[in-house]
Write a protein that holds these residues in place. Sequence first.
Motif, PDB file in Angstrom:
ATOM      1  N   UNK A  98     -12.599   5.502  -5.459  1.00 28.63           N
ATOM      2  CA  UNK A  98     -12.486   6.835  -4.757  1.00 28.63           C
ATOM      3  C   UNK A  98     -11.145   6.949  -4.242  1.00 28.63           C
ATOM      4  N   UNK A  99     -10.247   5.984  -4.623  1.00 26.12           N
ATOM      5  CA  UNK A  99      -8.918   5.965  -3.926  1.00 26.12           C
ATOM      6  C   UNK A  99      -8.762   5.480  -2.736  1.00 26.12           C
ATOM      7  N   UNK A 100      -9.745   4.532  -2.320  1.00 23.53           N
ATOM      8  CA  UNK A 100      -9.765   3.916  -0.989  1.00 23.53           C
ATOM      9  C   UNK A 100      -9.676   2.353  -1.146  1.00 23.53           C
ATOM     10  N   UNK A 101      -8.980   1.693  -0.376  1.00 25.65           N
ATOM     11  CA  UNK A 101      -9.270   0.237  -0.425  1.00 25.65           C
ATOM     12  C   UNK A 101      -9.613  -0.265   0.975  1.00 25.65           C
ATOM     13  N   UNK A 102     -10.149  -1.404   1.224  1.00 24.79           N
ATOM     14  CA  UNK A 102     -10.585  -2.178   2.397  1.00 24.79           C
ATOM     15  C   UNK A 102      -9.547  -3.204   2.595  1.00 24.79           C
ATOM     16  N   UNK A 103      -8.862  -3.312   3.795  1.00 26.60           N
ATOM     17  CA  UNK A 103      -7.834  -4.345   4.071  1.00 26.60           C
ATOM     18  C   UNK A 103      -8.069  -4.977   5.370  1.00 26.60           C
ATOM     19  N   UNK A 104      -7.631  -6.052   5.429  1.00 26.37           N
ATOM     20  CA  UNK A 104      -7.751  -6.666   6.736  1.00 26.37           C
ATOM     21  C   UNK A 104      -6.519  -6.642   7.507  1.00 26.37           C
TER      22      UNK A 104
ATOM     23  N   UNK B 157      -9.313  -7.025  11.522  1.00 28.59           N
ATOM     24  CA  UNK B 157     -10.608  -6.060  11.336  1.00 28.59           C
ATOM     25  C   UNK B 157     -10.411  -5.504  10.183  1.00 28.59           C
ATOM     26  N   UNK B 158     -11.418  -4.968   9.539  1.00 29.39           N
ATOM     27  CA  UNK B 158     -11.452  -4.404   8.089  1.00 29.39           C
ATOM     28  C   UNK B 158     -11.078  -2.888   8.462  1.00 29.39           C
ATOM     29  N   UNK B 159     -10.038  -2.413   7.620  1.00 33.10           N
ATOM     30  CA  UNK B 159      -9.809  -0.924   7.842  1.00 33.10           C
ATOM     31  C   UNK B 159      -9.815  -0.276   6.167  1.00 33.10           C
ATOM     32  N   UNK B 160     -10.194   1.000   6.272  1.00 29.56           N
ATOM     33  CA  UNK B 160     -10.081   1.609   5.223  1.00 29.56           C
ATOM     34  C   UNK B 160      -8.585   2.259   4.867  1.00 29.56           C
TER      35      UNK B 160
END
Length: 141
Positions: free
Chosen positions: A99-105, A109-112
């Motif tokens: 969907x064009x997003x990624x989860x990053x630290x 904390x986890x961010x979109x």
Amino acid sequence: MAESTLWWIVTGVLVALELATGTFYLLMLSLGAAASALAAHAGLSLMAQMVIGAVVALVAVGGCYQWRKRRPGDPSPRAERSVNLDVGETVQIERWNPDGTAVVRYRGAPWTAMHRPGQIPHSGPHRVVELVGSRLVVEPV
């Protein structure tokens, strides 16, 4: 009272209104009134004064509109480093979701994260360019 004096008064009123409201288009209309005043000084008829003033005002407003339309918009306050300290920070993106997003630290904390429109998403280091809600908008470094 001379016609030119009336045109100069109209010009002054339009300039004062522009200063009070910040509407740049009123300044362009005042240029038309000033052109009418100059036409009155030249001894042209009232009809000629009004036509000259209308044409000058129309050209000035049209030119102002075209200039502002071509000019890029002001950057969003969300993209200003002075407003948001996250702008300019670097994050590591391992993989992008369909969907064009990624989860990053980020900051523990986890961010979109989502890529800036027009960018092709790929993994690696990215720089935060804007914060939209709780999502980081990123571009490759």
